[in-house]
Design a protein around this motif. Structure first.
Motif, PDB file in Angstrom:
ATOM      1  N   ALA A  43     -33.219 -19.329  52.211  1.00 43.30           N
ATOM      2  CA  ALA A  43     -31.876 -18.704  51.536  1.00 43.30           C
ATOM      3  C   ALA A  43     -30.517 -18.456  52.285  1.00 43.30           C
ATOM      4  O   ALA A  43     -31.145 -17.992  53.498  1.00 43.30           O
ATOM      5  N   ILE A  44     -29.634 -18.701  51.997  1.00 38.66           N
ATOM      6  CA  ILE A  44     -28.282 -18.248  52.730  1.00 38.66           C
ATOM      7  C   ILE A  44     -27.641 -17.175  51.814  1.00 38.66           C
ATOM      8  O   ILE A  44     -27.026 -17.474  50.826  1.00 38.66           O
ATOM      9  N   PHE A  45     -27.398 -16.108  52.489  1.00 38.59           N
ATOM     10  CA  PHE A  45     -26.682 -14.843  51.757  1.00 38.59           C
ATOM     11  C   PHE A  45     -25.277 -15.072  52.133  1.00 38.59           C
ATOM     12  O   PHE A  45     -24.904 -14.921  53.325  1.00 38.59           O
ATOM     13  N   ARG A  46     -24.474 -15.399  51.339  1.00 38.59           N
ATOM     14  CA  ARG A  46     -22.977 -15.590  51.765  1.00 38.59           C
ATOM     15  C   ARG A  46     -22.214 -14.418  51.441  1.00 38.59           C
ATOM     16  O   ARG A  46     -22.355 -13.555  50.283  1.00 38.59           O
ATOM     17  N   GLY A  47     -21.133 -14.118  52.279  1.00 37.44           N
ATOM     18  CA  GLY A  47     -20.063 -13.044  51.966  1.00 37.44           C
ATOM     19  C   GLY A  47     -20.886 -11.690  52.253  1.00 37.44           C
ATOM     20  O   GLY A  47     -20.126 -10.722  51.579  1.00 37.44           O
ATOM     21  N   LEU A  48     -21.535 -11.573  53.126  1.00 36.77           N
ATOM     22  CA  LEU A  48     -22.044 -10.299  53.887  1.00 36.77           C
ATOM     23  C   LEU A  48     -21.251  -9.746  54.773  1.00 36.77           C
ATOM     24  O   LEU A  48     -20.236 -10.344  55.382  1.00 36.77           O
ATOM     25  N   THR A  49     -21.283  -8.332  54.866  1.00 36.60           N
ATOM     26  CA  THR A  49     -20.795  -7.744  56.229  1.00 36.60           C
ATOM     27  C   THR A  49     -21.672  -7.718  57.126  1.00 36.60           C
ATOM     28  O   THR A  49     -22.891  -8.386  57.103  1.00 36.60           O
ATOM     29  N   GLN A  50     -21.432  -7.325  58.432  1.00 38.73           N
ATOM     30  CA  GLN A  50     -22.224  -7.461  59.591  1.00 38.73           C
ATOM     31  C   GLN A  50     -23.540  -6.484  59.390  1.00 38.73           C
ATOM     32  O   GLN A  50     -24.603  -6.621  59.984  1.00 38.73           O
ATOM     33  N   GLU A  51     -22.991  -5.280  58.832  1.00 37.14           N
ATOM     34  CA  GLU A  51     -24.149  -4.052  58.788  1.00 37.14           C
ATOM     35  C   GLU A  51     -25.052  -4.895  57.591  1.00 37.14           C
ATOM     36  O   GLU A  51     -26.393  -4.565  57.835  1.00 37.14           O
ATOM     37  N   ARG A  89     -22.425  -7.598  47.371  1.00 41.52           N
ATOM     38  CA  ARG A  89     -21.500  -7.572  46.203  1.00 41.52           C
ATOM     39  C   ARG A  89     -22.128  -9.059  45.468  1.00 41.52           C
ATOM     40  O   ARG A  89     -22.372  -9.911  45.752  1.00 41.52           O
ATOM     41  N   THR A  90     -21.797  -8.517  44.114  1.00 40.82           N
ATOM     42  CA  THR A  90     -21.989  -9.614  43.043  1.00 40.82           C
ATOM     43  C   THR A  90     -20.746 -10.403  42.643  1.00 40.82           C
ATOM     44  O   THR A  90     -19.634 -10.088  42.982  1.00 40.82           O
ATOM     45  N   LEU A  91     -20.790 -11.635  42.397  1.00 41.45           N
ATOM     46  CA  LEU A  91     -19.984 -12.338  41.885  1.00 41.45           C
ATOM     47  C   LEU A  91     -18.930 -11.844  40.977  1.00 41.45           C
ATOM     48  O   LEU A  91     -17.715 -12.148  40.773  1.00 41.45           O
ATOM     49  N   THR A  92     -19.571 -11.048  39.959  1.00 43.25           N
ATOM     50  CA  THR A  92     -18.751 -10.372  38.958  1.00 43.25           C
ATOM     51  C   THR A  92     -17.768  -9.316  39.533  1.00 43.25           C
ATOM     52  O   THR A  92     -16.676  -9.331  39.320  1.00 43.25           O
ATOM     53  N   GLU A  93     -18.474  -8.600  40.527  1.00 48.18           N
ATOM     54  CA  GLU A  93     -17.355  -7.638  41.351  1.00 48.18           C
ATOM     55  C   GLU A  93     -16.367  -8.357  42.152  1.00 48.18           C
ATOM     56  O   GLU A  93     -15.445  -7.734  42.360  1.00 48.18           O
TER      57      GLU A  93
END
Length: 292
Positions: A47-55, A106-110
């Protein structure tokens, strides 16, 4: 003559068990080769989690059941984390989304976007890309199609049914040959259970020899195929690592259970008919013998 019939029945069971074993281990080996081909071509990530922060990427490494995490910066300054899990199977999509929730993704809705659709056609509120071609090999559902594993299981069940019919014919012939002996048992007031066990016990006794012999023969057949053509097949699939036959104790026990179940189902009907045999049918059998 009875000994010859028993030998022919044993040969039928041996052939059926050889076919069942060769198909079982052969399909499993081909399955492993295809999975490894996908890994070598597109990687072992799940899986690839997109739109994350480095933390959040660092938090991913600390999550249970996560084997490895690699991330790279996207054009918008966020990070895309490529994740490989330790265990992939049923409930995989839910597990991935629980991981996203734990790292406060973060969710797509947010983000003011519409919800997406997971590979199993369920809605999702996370921007996650799945390696569907790989996770499908672990039994994870993709779209509305049956997982590959279920397709292979259905093929094996169908093959077992065909083999059971083949063996049933051998037991049916054996029953017809033994009618006069069963009639004699009926004349001596043998119980239905005793008459049924006369057929069923013989079947299980023959199976005790033929089933393990067929299992061993099937393994040898698959081993010979892998030894002679395995490297060529893997070359066509662009798989460099040698893939052995997936032989395990559990697989052997499972095939043995299937084999004896196949024998039991094949001789249960002749055994029931034997239990219903009467002295009158004994006289009929003698009359037929005299006419012959």
């Amino acid at each position: 003559q009875n000994r010859r019939k028993a030998v022919m029945t044993g040969i039928s069971i041996w052939i059926a068990m050889t076919i069942l074993t060769a198909m079982g281990f052969g399909f499993s080996w081909a399955y492993d080769v295809a999975r490894m081909a996908e890994i070598e071509e597109n990687g072992s990530w799940h899986a690839i989690f997109r739109g994350l922060t480095q933390e959040q990427c660092k938090l991913l490494r600390q999550q249970e059941d996560v084997r490895s995490v690699q991330w790279e910066e996207a054009d918008d300054g966020s990070f895309d984390a490529t994740v490989e899990y330790e265990n992939v199977g049923g409930g995989f999509y839910g597990k991935v989304e629980r991981t996203a929730k734990k790292i406060d993704m973060r969710t797509l809705t947010e983000m003011g976007q519409e919800k997406g659709i997971r590979p199993d056609s369920s809605p999702t509120d996370y921007d996650i890309v799945y390696h569907t071609q790989l996770v499908e090999f672990y039994g994870v559902r993709v779209s509305n199609d049956l997982p590959i594993q279920w397709v292979l299981i259905l093929i094996l069940v169908f093959s077992m049914a065909i083999c059971a019919i083949f063996i049933y014919n051998a037991f049916e012939v054996s029953y017809l040959e033994k009618r006069k002996y069963l009639g004699l048992l009926a004349g001596q007031r043998a119980s239905r259970a005793q008459k049924r066990w006369f057929i069923l016990g013989e079947g299980l006794l023959i199976g005790a020899v033929a089933v393990p012999a067929g299992l061993l023969t099937g393994i040898c057949v698959d081993g010979a195929i892998v030894l002679v053509w395995g490297e060529r097949i893997q070359g066509l699939m662009k798989v460099e690592e040698a893939i052995p036959l997936p032989i395990s104790l559990w697989a052997i026990l499972g095939l043995l259970i299937l084999g004896f179940l196949m024998v039991f189902l094949s001789c249960i009907r002749p055994a029931i008919k034997a239990g219903e045999l009467t002295v009158r049918e004994l006289m009929s059998a003698f009359d037929e013998a005299e006419q012959d």
